[in-house]
Structure formats: C-alpha cells, structure tokens
Write a protein that holds these residues in place. Sequence first.
Motif, PDB file in Angstrom:
ATOM      1  N   THR A  52      -7.240  -2.504   4.092  1.00  0.00           N
ATOM      2  CA  THR A  52      -7.570  -1.779   2.883  1.00  0.00           C
ATOM      3  C   THR A  52      -8.071  -0.402   3.280  1.00  0.00           C
ATOM      4  O   THR A  52      -8.875  -0.296   4.216  1.00  0.00           O
TER       5      THR A  52
ATOM      6  N   LYS B 225      -4.043   4.705  -4.331  1.00  0.00           N
ATOM      7  CA  LYS B 225      -3.812   3.417  -4.983  1.00  0.00           C
ATOM      8  C   LYS B 225      -5.109   2.618  -5.053  1.00  0.00           C
ATOM      9  O   LYS B 225      -5.400   1.978  -6.067  1.00  0.00           O
ATOM     10  N   LEU B 226      -5.893   2.651  -3.977  1.00  0.00           N
ATOM     11  CA  LEU B 226      -7.153   1.916  -3.973  1.00  0.00           C
ATOM     12  C   LEU B 226      -8.087   2.459  -5.042  1.00  0.00           C
ATOM     13  O   LEU B 226      -8.725   1.694  -5.776  1.00  0.00           O
TER      14      LEU B 226
ATOM     15  N   PRO C 236      -1.964   5.250  -0.041  1.00  0.00           N
ATOM     16  CA  PRO C 236      -2.788   4.035  -0.034  1.00  0.00           C
ATOM     17  C   PRO C 236      -4.190   4.280  -0.578  1.00  0.00           C
ATOM     18  O   PRO C 236      -4.737   3.449  -1.303  1.00  0.00           O
TER      19      PRO C 236
ATOM     20  N   TRP D   8       0.795  -1.233   0.000  1.00  0.00           N
ATOM     21  CA  TRP D   8       0.000   0.000   0.000  1.00  0.00           C
ATOM     22  C   TRP D   8       0.824   1.278   0.000  1.00  0.00           C
ATOM     23  O   TRP D   8       0.284   2.355  -0.285  1.00  0.00           O
TER      24      TRP D   8
END
Length: 494
Positions: free
Chosen positions: A94, A232-233, A229, A59
Amino acid sequence: MNEHTHQRRDRDRTAELPDHVTQDAVVVVPGIMGSALRDTTTGKDVWGLGGVSWLLKAWTTPSGLKSLAMTEDELAGKNGRIKATGLLKHSAWTPYLAGSEPYTDLVDTIRTSVADAAAILEFAYDWRLPVATNGRLLADAARLHLTDWRHHPAHTQARRHRKDQREGRLVFVAHSMGGLVTRAALDPGYDGDLQSDTRGVITLGTPFHGSVKAAVILATGRGTPVRLPHRKLRGICATMPGLHDLLPQYRSLRAGDGVRHLTPSDVAALGGDAELTRNAARFHHGQKDITLPGHRSVVGVNQPTWQNLTITNGTVEAHLDGARQNSDGTFILDRHERVRYFQVYGDGTVYKESAILTDIVTHLPLQHGDVAKAQTALEAVTEIVRDDINPGPPQGEAGCGLSAPDLVEAGRPWKLHLSDVDTLSGLTCHLTDLENPTRPTPLVLTWEDGVATATATSPAPGLYRIDVRTPDGCDITQLAMAADPDEPLAEAED
C-alpha cells in the motif's frame, strides 16, 4: 469409537501437553489492510488476493480497488456490502504504508502455546469502517469465542496441567489498528464483563495517539502531479472512517511559533472529511479511560518516522521530528524560548511515543509491517501468551533504521539508506523478488555523505522485500513495489 477410547485419548493428550501451554483463548486482531475483503454484491474478492500481478493491477490501473470506496449507504451506517473473509495470508503493498506482511507466522507461533487450534480466533474485519463499529463486532465475537472455548474438551485438559487450574480467559494479540479495535471492544459500557474475562492484551505497533501518515495519505499530491497508486489510496481514504480514526490526536501541526491539534477544517482542506474527523476526535476522547487488562506493548524503534507536519497552501510537509511536552503539558523549549523538536523515531509509520500506553514495553528495531512477523516480535508474543511475566527487554537500542522508497520503477536503479550505522562490517543487505524468494540478490553497502547506502535495481515489475541484518543479529525488512516504467504512474491533480 466408544466412550472409553475417547476418555483414554483425552488422558493421553493431557499427559503430553507441554508445561507452557495456556488454557486461555487467544484472539488475533490484524491492522488496517490486514483482512481480506469480498464484495458480496459481485462475489469478487477486492483485497488480500495472492499474487503480485493482482497487486500491480490493483494499484496501477484506474479501475483497480474501486470497490473499496465507501458508498453513501455505508457512510450512513448500512454495512454488509463488504465482508471480511480472513486475515491477510499474502504479502501486500500500500502506498506510504509500504507493505503489509501476512499473519500466518503470528498465528502459527501462537498455536504452539495453546492447547488446541480451536483456542485461536482470527478476527477479520472491514477496516474501512469506524474503529467503534469494529470494536463492537470484536466484543461479540470474543465473547462467543470464549464461551465456545470453555466448553471445548481441550480447555478442560489444559486446565488440569496448569498450577492454578483456573478457567480460561481471553488474550488479545493486536497489530496496528487492531489495538484500537481491541480497546473499543473492551469498553465496559458495551460488555461489562469482557475486561474481567481478559487476562492480557498485547499490542504490536498500535497508534494509540494516531499517525501523521494518515494525514499525509489524505493530502498527498494535491495541486501537483501525483503517482497513480498514491492518488488512488487518497481517493479510497477520503471518506473512509477507519483511516480518519488513525489521524494524530496529539498536537502535531506546526503553526506559527507553536504546535497545535489538527482540526476538522484542517483535514477538510487537505482532502479529508471534517465530520469523520470530528467523530474520530470524539471517539478517541471517550477511549481514554478504558483500561486494557494486562497490557504489554511491542513497539518498533530506530526507524525514521514522521511525527509532526506543516500545512502551507493546502500542501503538507511531514517532519521526522516533533515537539515534546513537560509533565505539566507545556512544550520543551530551547535556550531561545522556542519550541524544541526531537527526533524520537518509531517503526516508520507510528512514532514511538504514539504506540506506548503502558509502562510494560518491549522496544524492537522493526518496521511497522514487520512488527507482527519478525522473529524477535514473535518471541515477545510467545512469552506473554504463555503467561511469562517478562515480555522481553524493556529497551532495544540494537539494529538500525531503514529508509527506502515504497514505489520504484522496474529496471531503473534506486537507493536505500541505513541510519544509526557506525560500521559496514558484518552488515548485510539483500533484495528479494517475492515471486522468486529463494534467490535473494545481495546489495553492496557503501558510505555516501556519511550515510550507509545501497543501490538496488528491481529487474521486473513486482513486489520486493528489502532485508537488512545488523552485526548484533537484528533483522529489519520493508516491502517495495516495482512498477512498469512504461506505465503512466503520475497524473495531474484535478
């Protein structure tokens, strides 16, 4: 070993089976991010590896999780590059979804209620793909599993000790997105006999009507500096059909004096895909008349949960309250004839009313990632798998709500908050480093502006679990990732 010895062992085994053991076959269907994935072109595992160091790298580095992005071939329906290898067996993290707990405890619990481990199918799937695609794969796998189980010696043994001695049927235990996949599998237009061959469906925190978090994931940080992170998600999910299938299907967008449905153009403006949004809407519309046999829902409650959203110049604001409708479909209004908003709560990801599709509901004060792992949820699953007609209490107002950041900086203090707390007496809170889980750190709870608050510090980068126990014996947990404060976690949006 001769045939007589086998027969004697079969008789002995039958005599030893507890009365509660079912003759049915059970299928465990995980949620989004709940299956480990492997890239068949490289032979490398790309999701679900053990170890916190892998999660941090995945991440917080630009190239991490690159293989999860959909390719042009995959968007065209040419699948197979990514293969699901099993259910999640390690805690994972996540952004926004906070944490995914392993399904080991759930499977182990179900194992105590079946005649043989062969009665359990752990259905792993590529959660990036459309729910409809995975539904058909599940239908095929469930049909094969039931056929194999009915020919298994333990199935015959289990039937002998049951009062009805009926042939085994299917029981689906589905978490989160897994409930949508299960409903798609039970579409009679595909396998017309699968519904009649199913005794029950247990859904755990399934967003039948969608989740505002899916829209926030697609929009997060547009036009502002955004944590790596989270960016990126969004990059992974922008063309991911599975994520678009989780978009809210109820009227969730506040616009002017009313609330309306999200449109494909709304989602495209946020950074999602208009065509995938249209496909998702058509898919959900076609699912409305599908019956889930013997359906029981386990629903997380009491946790602050986004229900509505507002879009202003491409920026999303999520709201912890939402509009509610009268029986005739009109919105409930206040005394000024304006839409009235209610804070219904939920499990932190799926608000309560989105997760309910049946009148037989067990409400538990749990976070979304824990609704398939907490002991209270496992007890409800056990009762249903064992064919108990009482799947736990219909209402659950115990416990409290937990709000904590999903990403923190190691070595720097951060705060968590508890809602629906009247007293600190008997209330405990701990922070556990999952790399060293035997030494949890107690956190001191105090009142700040009338809210129960604790200050915590994650001493080193890693994955941490927050554990709260209330005086009434309820446990609420959430995962948080601690990153290296020296790493650049924010990048300006292009």
